[in-house]
Design a protein around this motif. Structure first.
Motif, PDB file in Angstrom:
ATOM      1  N   PHE A 176       0.871  -1.172   0.000  1.00 26.87           N
ATOM      2  CA  PHE A 176       0.000   0.000   0.000  1.00 26.87           C
ATOM      3  C   PHE A 176       0.905   1.219   0.000  1.00 26.87           C
ATOM      4  CE2 PHE A 176      -3.803   2.337   1.831  1.00 26.87           C
ATOM      5  CZ  PHE A 176      -4.692   1.924   0.846  1.00 26.87           C
ATOM      6  N   THR A 177       0.667   2.162  -0.905  1.00 29.16           N
ATOM      7  CA  THR A 177       1.597   3.264  -1.097  1.00 29.16           C
ATOM      8  C   THR A 177       1.300   4.448  -0.182  1.00 29.16           C
ATOM      9  OG1 THR A 177       0.241   4.306  -2.800  1.00 29.16           O
ATOM     10  CG2 THR A 177       1.804   2.606  -3.527  1.00 29.16           C
ATOM     11  N   LEU A 178       2.273   5.349  -0.102  1.00 30.24           N
ATOM     12  CA  LEU A 178       2.079   6.570   0.686  1.00 30.24           C
ATOM     13  C   LEU A 178       0.879   7.363   0.186  1.00 30.24           C
ATOM     14  CD1 LEU A 178       5.676   7.978   1.292  1.00 30.24           C
ATOM     15  CD2 LEU A 178       3.973   7.452   3.050  1.00 30.24           C
ATOM     16  N   LYS A 179       0.728   7.438  -1.134  1.00 31.74           N
ATOM     17  CA  LYS A 179      -0.414   8.165  -1.693  1.00 31.74           C
ATOM     18  C   LYS A 179      -1.727   7.531  -1.260  1.00 31.74           C
ATOM     19  CE  LYS A 179       0.695  10.742  -5.832  1.00 31.74           C
ATOM     20  NZ  LYS A 179       0.340  10.926  -7.247  1.00 31.74           N
ATOM     21  N   GLU A 180      -1.781   6.206  -1.281  1.00 30.61           N
ATOM     22  CA  GLU A 180      -2.997   5.511  -0.875  1.00 30.61           C
ATOM     23  C   GLU A 180      -3.256   5.690   0.615  1.00 30.61           C
ATOM     24  OE1 GLU A 180      -3.298   1.885  -4.117  1.00 30.61           O
ATOM     25  OE2 GLU A 180      -1.653   1.856  -2.659  1.00 30.61           O
ATOM     26  N   GLU A 181      -2.185   5.693   1.405  1.00 28.00           N
ATOM     27  CA  GLU A 181      -2.350   5.932   2.850  1.00 28.00           C
ATOM     28  C   GLU A 181      -3.004   7.295   3.100  1.00 28.00           C
ATOM     29  OE1 GLU A 181      -1.907   3.590   4.842  1.00 28.00           O
ATOM     30  OE2 GLU A 181       0.046   2.610   4.725  1.00 28.00           O
ATOM     31  N   HIS A 182      -2.486   8.326   2.454  1.00 29.16           N
ATOM     32  CA  HIS A 182      -2.994   9.678   2.700  1.00 29.16           C
ATOM     33  C   HIS A 182      -4.409   9.850   2.148  1.00 29.16           C
ATOM     34  CE1 HIS A 182       0.473  11.605   4.563  1.00 29.16           C
ATOM     35  NE2 HIS A 182       1.233  10.879   3.762  1.00 29.16           N
ATOM     36  N   ALA A 183      -4.732   9.114   1.081  1.00 31.42           N
ATOM     37  CA  ALA A 183      -6.064   9.238   0.490  1.00 31.42           C
ATOM     38  C   ALA A 183      -7.113   8.430   1.240  1.00 31.42           C
ATOM     39  CB  ALA A 183      -6.026   8.805  -0.975  1.00 31.42           C
ATOM     40  N   PHE A 184      -6.730   7.238   1.740  1.00 33.20           N
ATOM     41  CA  PHE A 184      -7.738   6.310   2.254  1.00 33.20           C
ATOM     42  C   PHE A 184      -7.530   5.878   3.706  1.00 33.20           C
ATOM     43  CE2 PHE A 184      -7.156   5.497  -2.350  1.00 33.20           C
ATOM     44  CZ  PHE A 184      -8.343   6.063  -2.779  1.00 33.20           C
ATOM     45  N   SER A 185      -6.408   6.222   4.315  1.00 32.48           N
ATOM     46  CA  SER A 185      -6.171   5.849   5.717  1.00 32.48           C
ATOM     47  C   SER A 185      -5.795   7.062   6.556  1.00 32.48           C
ATOM     48  CB  SER A 185      -5.053   4.794   5.801  1.00 32.48           C
ATOM     49  OG  SER A 185      -5.369   3.642   5.059  1.00 32.48           O
ATOM     50  N   ALA A 186      -6.223   8.239   6.112  1.00 32.37           N
ATOM     51  CA  ALA A 186      -5.768   9.480   6.756  1.00 32.37           C
ATOM     52  C   ALA A 186      -6.070   9.518   8.248  1.00 32.37           C
ATOM     53  CB  ALA A 186      -6.403  10.688   6.067  1.00 32.37           C
ATOM     54  N   GLU A 187      -7.215   8.941   8.640  1.00 29.40           N
ATOM     55  CA  GLU A 187      -7.607   9.001  10.051  1.00 29.40           C
ATOM     56  C   GLU A 187      -6.730   8.113  10.930  1.00 29.40           C
ATOM     57  OE1 GLU A 187      -9.592   5.434   8.349  1.00 29.40           O
ATOM     58  OE2 GLU A 187      -9.182   7.487   7.678  1.00 29.40           O
ATOM     59  N   LEU A 188      -5.919   7.245  10.310  1.00 33.30           N
ATOM     60  CA  LEU A 188      -5.077   6.331  11.085  1.00 33.30           C
ATOM     61  C   LEU A 188      -3.605   6.705  11.063  1.00 33.30           C
ATOM     62  CD1 LEU A 188      -6.630   2.888  10.027  1.00 33.30           C
ATOM     63  CD2 LEU A 188      -6.824   4.004  12.246  1.00 33.30           C
ATOM     64  N   LEU A 189      -3.245   7.672  10.250  1.00 32.60           N
ATOM     65  CA  LEU A 189      -1.822   7.954  10.047  1.00 32.60           C
ATOM     66  C   LEU A 189      -1.108   8.323  11.339  1.00 32.60           C
ATOM     67  CD1 LEU A 189      -1.722   9.841   6.633  1.00 32.60           C
ATOM     68  CD2 LEU A 189      -1.555   7.398   7.118  1.00 32.60           C
ATOM     69  N   ASP A 190      -1.785   9.055  12.227  1.00 25.91           N
ATOM     70  CA  ASP A 190      -1.122   9.430  13.476  1.00 25.91           C
ATOM     71  C   ASP A 190      -1.050   8.268  14.464  1.00 25.91           C
ATOM     72  OD1 ASP A 190      -3.848   9.394  13.932  1.00 25.91           O
ATOM     73  OD2 ASP A 190      -3.846  11.108  15.294  1.00 25.91           O
ATOM     74  N   LYS A 191      -1.761   7.183  14.165  1.00 33.81           N
ATOM     75  CA  LYS A 191      -1.718   5.999  15.021  1.00 33.81           C
ATOM     76  C   LYS A 191      -0.697   4.968  14.526  1.00 33.81           C
ATOM     77  CE  LYS A 191      -6.625   6.309  16.302  1.00 33.81           C
ATOM     78  NZ  LYS A 191      -7.933   5.600  16.301  1.00 33.81           N
ATOM     79  N   PHE A 192      -0.444   4.954  13.228  1.00 36.13           N
ATOM     80  CA  PHE A 192       0.484   3.972  12.665  1.00 36.13           C
ATOM     81  C   PHE A 192       1.870   4.111  13.301  1.00 36.13           C
ATOM     82  CE2 PHE A 192      -1.691   3.452   8.248  1.00 36.13           C
ATOM     83  CZ  PHE A 192      -2.533   2.491   8.781  1.00 36.13           C
ATOM     84  N   PRO A 193       2.526   2.992  13.588  1.00 37.55           N
ATOM     85  CA  PRO A 193       3.875   3.056  14.153  1.00 37.55           C
ATOM     86  C   PRO A 193       4.927   3.509  13.137  1.00 37.55           C
ATOM     87  CG  PRO A 193       3.225   0.775  13.761  1.00 37.55           C
ATOM     88  CD  PRO A 193       2.004   1.598  13.529  1.00 37.55           C
ATOM     89  N   PHE A 194       4.608   3.400  11.854  1.00 38.07           N
ATOM     90  CA  PHE A 194       5.498   3.852  10.781  1.00 38.07           C
ATOM     91  C   PHE A 194       4.694   3.917   9.490  1.00 38.07           C
ATOM     92  CE2 PHE A 194       6.024  -0.739  11.411  1.00 38.07           C
ATOM     93  CZ  PHE A 194       5.659  -1.237  10.166  1.00 38.07           C
ATOM     94  N   MET A 195       5.256   4.583   8.479  1.00 34.82           N
ATOM     95  CA  MET A 195       4.661   4.593   7.147  1.00 34.82           C
ATOM     96  C   MET A 195       5.271   3.429   6.365  1.00 34.82           C
ATOM     97  SD  MET A 195       2.406   7.021   6.816  1.00 34.82           S
ATOM     98  CE  MET A 195       1.896   6.437   8.433  1.00 34.82           C
ATOM     99  N   LEU A 196       4.449   2.551   5.854  1.00 37.36           N
ATOM    100  CA  LEU A 196       4.928   1.283   5.311  1.00 37.36           C
ATOM    101  C   LEU A 196       5.875   1.476   4.134  1.00 37.36           C
ATOM    102  CD1 LEU A 196       5.019  -1.731   5.311  1.00 37.36           C
ATOM    103  CD2 LEU A 196       2.770  -1.779   4.214  1.00 37.36           C
ATOM    104  N   GLN A 197       5.480   2.243   3.139  1.00 35.96           N
ATOM    105  CA  GLN A 197       6.362   2.430   1.985  1.00 35.96           C
ATOM    106  C   GLN A 197       7.696   3.035   2.416  1.00 35.96           C
ATOM    107  OE1 GLN A 197       4.766   4.721  -1.338  1.00 35.96           O
ATOM    108  NE2 GLN A 197       6.812   5.225  -2.080  1.00 35.96           N
ATOM    109  N   THR A 198       7.640   4.032   3.275  1.00 36.27           N
ATOM    110  CA  THR A 198       8.860   4.686   3.740  1.00 36.27           C
ATOM    111  C   THR A 198       9.763   3.710   4.477  1.00 36.27           C
ATOM    112  OG1 THR A 198       7.675   6.786   3.959  1.00 36.27           O
ATOM    113  CG2 THR A 198       9.765   6.587   5.139  1.00 36.27           C
ATOM    114  N   GLU A 199       9.166   2.880   5.323  1.00 33.44           N
ATOM    115  CA  GLU A 199       9.969   1.932   6.105  1.00 33.44           C
ATOM    116  C   GLU A 199      10.618   0.888   5.206  1.00 33.44           C
ATOM    117  OE1 GLU A 199      11.038   1.140  10.269  1.00 33.44           O
ATOM    118  OE2 GLU A 199      10.244   2.813   9.107  1.00 33.44           O
TER     119      GLU A 199
END
Length: 366
Positions: A176-199
């Protein structure tokens, strides 16, 4: 009594109708996080169902594994989907989900392959649970096939090779890409332990991907990684090949067929959407098409990409009627300077939805 009899009969028929089971055995690893916190942050049931049906149809014996084992949540949000009904009513999966194997138990079993299912929950427990990490490491060190889809590659970020390098280092990898995270998982981004693509990239992976929402499967050696739910069934087919089997011919799931069609439209021309819907409209999911059309133009990076997405958006708009979609299409037309097309779309909108509240820029169109 009658209901129980027919349920048992259906299960027997499922087993008979699917390919005869071989000696090939695969562990399906899912998050158990929904038990520990919010049940909505869990594994992705649709991804699990598609994977399960594809692999079982190829005669593969399946165990469902979660970090701690035991029962995991099973939602009913997509019970209208035919494949979800097949998964729930005609396979042993529900009983397996009521008593998943723990990662520690799975370590004592013999598997030929591993499939890691996504869902937001995968970000919270799969990379950190000790036994789960030991299980994944075992597959990596034995060079057995590993497939991971959507957020499933989170299970790989901390795995190391025997020489101490990260397992994904130098490998072509997808998720799942950073773009998809910001578009579809925005409400969870501050809860995620890391950004998957970045990691993954930090660990040295060579990250490959498609545009948001479109299918993509990366393959490197024994590792298969897939971008999003639209890629899951193809990743399961790829795992079948890695296991030395020939994938059985299958009918594409409607959501899978929908995004495959859109992928083709981006390279072959948007008119193929008209052709496909005219000849086999029932094979595609118009709601998913509209979801793509609504977001893809906004997420496009370049002027050239925006024009491609706008044409696709307009084609989908011929088949899907909703005021928010029409307003988004009008906004895109105006951004590109297509005033006449915006006026035409406004007329269609007001004819179908006369009470729609219009923004000022649309009101001014005459």
């Amino acid at each position: 009594m009658k209901k129980s009899f027919y349920s048992l009969l259906a299960l027997i028929l499922f087993t008979v109708s699917f390919a005869a089971y071989s000696d090939t055995r695969v562990a399906l690893l899912i998050s158990g996080y929904g038990n520990e916190s919010d049940g909505n942050i869990s594994y992705d049931l649709e991804e699990l169902a598609q994977t399960y049906l594809v692999l079982a149809n190829n005669g593969i014996t399946l165990d469902i594994v979660s970090p701690k084992g035991g029962a995991v949540p099973v939602h009913n949000k997509k019970d209208d989907l035919e494949y979800i009904q097949r998964f729930k009513q005609h396979t042993p999966a529900l009983s397996q989900l009521a008593n998943t194997l723990s990662a520690k138990q799975a370590l004592t079993q013999e598997y030929q392959g591993l499939m890691v299912i996504g869902g937001d929950g995968a970000m919270f427990d799969l990379p950190f649970d000790k036994d789960t990490q030991t299980l994944v490491t075992q597959f990596a060190h034995q060079n057995k096939p590993i497939a991971a889809v959507c957020h499933g590659p989170a299970a790989l970020v901390n795995i190391k090779q025997e020489n101490g390098d990260y397992f994904v280092k130098g490998k072509r990898v997808n998720s799942f890409t950073l773009k998809e995270e910001h578009a579809f998982s925005a409400e969870l981004l501050d809860k995620f332990p890391f950004m998957l693509q970045t990691e993954l990239e930090t660990r040295g992976a060579i990250f490959q991907s498609n545009a948001p929402m479109l299918p993509f499967v990366a393959e490197d050696g024994q590792l298969i990684t897939a971008q999003n739910p639209m890629s899951v069934a193809k990743a399961a087919d790829a795992l079948v090949v890695k296991l030395g089997l020939t994938p059985k011919t299958r009918t594409l799931y409607r959501d899978e067929a929908t995004f495959q069609l859109i992928s083709r439209a981006r390279t072959e021309g948007a008119f193929i959407i008209d052709i496909a819907l005219a000849s086999a409209k029932e094979s595609y999911n118009l709601n998913y098409m509209a979801l793509y059309g609504f977001y893809a133009y906004q997420l496009a990076d370049t002027p050239e990409q925006k024009l491609v997405e706008l044409e696709i958006m307009a084609r989908i708009g011929k088949q899907f009627s909703h005021p928010k979609y029409s307003l988004a299409l009008i906004s895109a037309y105006l951004e590109q300077g297509y005033v006449e097309q915006a006026k035409s779309e406004k007329k269609l909108l007001m004819s179908a939805f006369p009470k729609t509240e219009l923004p000022e820029t649309v009101k001014q169109l005459n």
